[in-house]
Design a protein around this motif. Structure first.
Motif, PDB file in Angstrom:
ATOM      1  N   ASP A  62      -8.552 -15.115   6.253  1.00  0.00           N
ATOM      2  CA  ASP A  62      -9.209 -13.970   5.600  1.00  0.00           C
ATOM      3  C   ASP A  62      -8.202 -12.864   5.238  1.00  0.00           C
ATOM      4  N   VAL A  63      -8.054 -12.610   3.947  1.00  0.00           N
ATOM      5  CA  VAL A  63      -7.063 -11.613   3.509  1.00  0.00           C
ATOM      6  C   VAL A  63      -7.401 -10.202   3.996  1.00  0.00           C
ATOM      7  N   ARG A  64      -8.703  -9.952   4.226  1.00  0.00           N
ATOM      8  CA  ARG A  64      -9.106  -8.597   4.639  1.00  0.00           C
ATOM      9  C   ARG A  64      -8.592  -8.247   6.036  1.00  0.00           C
ATOM     10  N   THR A  65      -8.383  -9.284   6.867  1.00  0.00           N
ATOM     11  CA  THR A  65      -7.923  -9.006   8.239  1.00  0.00           C
ATOM     12  C   THR A  65      -6.466  -9.434   8.446  1.00  0.00           C
ATOM     13  N   ARG A  66      -5.821  -9.879   7.361  1.00  0.00           N
ATOM     14  CA  ARG A  66      -4.448 -10.388   7.473  1.00  0.00           C
ATOM     15  C   ARG A  66      -3.490  -9.335   8.019  1.00  0.00           C
ATOM     16  N   GLU A  67      -3.554  -8.135   7.445  1.00  0.00           N
ATOM     17  CA  GLU A  67      -2.634  -7.078   7.862  1.00  0.00           C
ATOM     18  C   GLU A  67      -2.801  -6.767   9.354  1.00  0.00           C
ATOM     19  N   ARG A  69      -3.951  -8.694  11.658  1.00  0.00           N
ATOM     20  CA  ARG A  69      -3.499  -9.837  12.486  1.00  0.00           C
ATOM     21  C   ARG A  69      -1.979  -9.821  12.631  1.00  0.00           C
TER      22      ARG A  69
END
Ligand code: GPP
Ligand code: MG
Length: 289
Positions: A62-67, A69
């Motif tokens: 999920d790109v929305r939680t990538r940062e 993580r």
């Protein structure tokens, strides 16, 4: 006979133009997301790098939680580095006292207190960092036992022989090693342990490489050659018991950091310096004899 009066005035904390420049850097280098966002994860704010393999899955999904993580993972590796340093202090009793020489925003000191329950004093020449770290200790309600001081690690003013352990977590590249080890040797009790984690240049490959020079320039520091550590420790009664080359263990941290949204631009210099062998990430544990 003429009477002379003498007043004893504490020497200034910042003695040289270089020390003033270093203090100014840390006093103004406050909004650095690479340090603040990582520290926000659990309230331990570090100013050192990381060790260990990263979980590659943080880069996918999920790109929305990538940062978030990636930030958690970088922070986990930095905390693992401090754990490794503290492991080398050995058994520290709750009534012992420890010194963090160049304590930054206080992360390693707070971890040391959490592990050993002992008193910890941190010194830094950045007044901003003193304030930040004391606030972090107060937020954890350990400010009675963990204290940060606006003092110079080359001349701390603490009592001779009053510390059971001391460490420098990536701070020695800002000081003359003979001055530092003279002071740490004075402060440590006989048999007291000193632990150093540092980046050092490789004597075997000769002079300072371009990548190492870039790191010096970026942080306003002077990375020492590996040999300088052992010469200076030997000259001041600090006898190494453990030397660990952490270079391979820190490379994944830099690889992840280079791909992260909090990269600062210095990542390639570290990866080049480590890759070409002109720079090592070293842990040295030594006993005061
Ligand atoms: C990291 O601090 C460490 C230093 C600046 C000292 C230099 C260390 C070497 C091994 C050469 P930091 O966490 O403030 O750096 P950054 O902001 O890049 O994360
Ligand atoms: Mg950092």
């Amino acid at each position: 006979m003429a009477r002379t009066t003498s007043t004893t005035q504490a020497p200034p904390v910042l003695r040289t133009d270089y020390q003033k420049a270093v203090a100014a850097y840390w006093d103004t280098h406050q909004q650095d997301p690479v340090n603040l966002l990582l520290g926000d994860v659990d309230g331990l704010y570090h100013h050192h790098y990381g060790v260990g393999e990263f979980d590659p899955s943080v880069l996918d999904g999920d790109v929305r939680t990538r940062e978030a993580r990636i930030i958690r993972e970088l922070h986990r590796l930095e905390t693992a580095q401090a754990e490794l340093l503290l492991d080398r202090l050995g058994d520290i009793a709750p009534d012992a006292r420890l010194l963090d020489a160049g304590s930054g925003r206080g992360g390693t000191s707070l971890m040391a207190h959490g592990r050993f329950g002992c008193r910890v004093d941190g010194v830094t020449i950045s007044e901003y960092q003193v304030g930040f770290a004391n606030a972090a200790a107060a937020a954890r309600e350990v400010d009675e036992r963990v204290r940060f001081h606006f003092r110079n690690m080359l001349d701390t003013g603490f009592e001779t022989g009053s510390f059971r352990g001391a460490w420098t977590n990536e701070t020695t590249m800002y000081v003359d090693l003979h001055e530092l080890y003279g002071e740490l040797s004075r402060l440590l009790d006989r048999g007291g342990r000193y632990v150093c984690v540092t980046g050092c240049s490789n004597d075997v490959t000769g002079g300072r490489s371009k990548a190492v020079s870039r790191i010096d320039e970026h942080y306003t520091c002077n990375i020492h050659p590996r040999s300088a550590y052992f010469k200076a420790m030997a000259a001041h009664g600090l006898v190494p018991i453990d030397v660990v080359d952490l270079t391979a263990a820190t490379v994944p941290y830099w690889q992840l950091r280079a791909k992260s949204p909090v990269a600062t631009g210095i990542e390639e210099a570290f990866l080049t310096a480590y890759g070409e062998g002109s720079f090592h990430y070293l842990l040295i544990a030594a006993d005061r004899v």
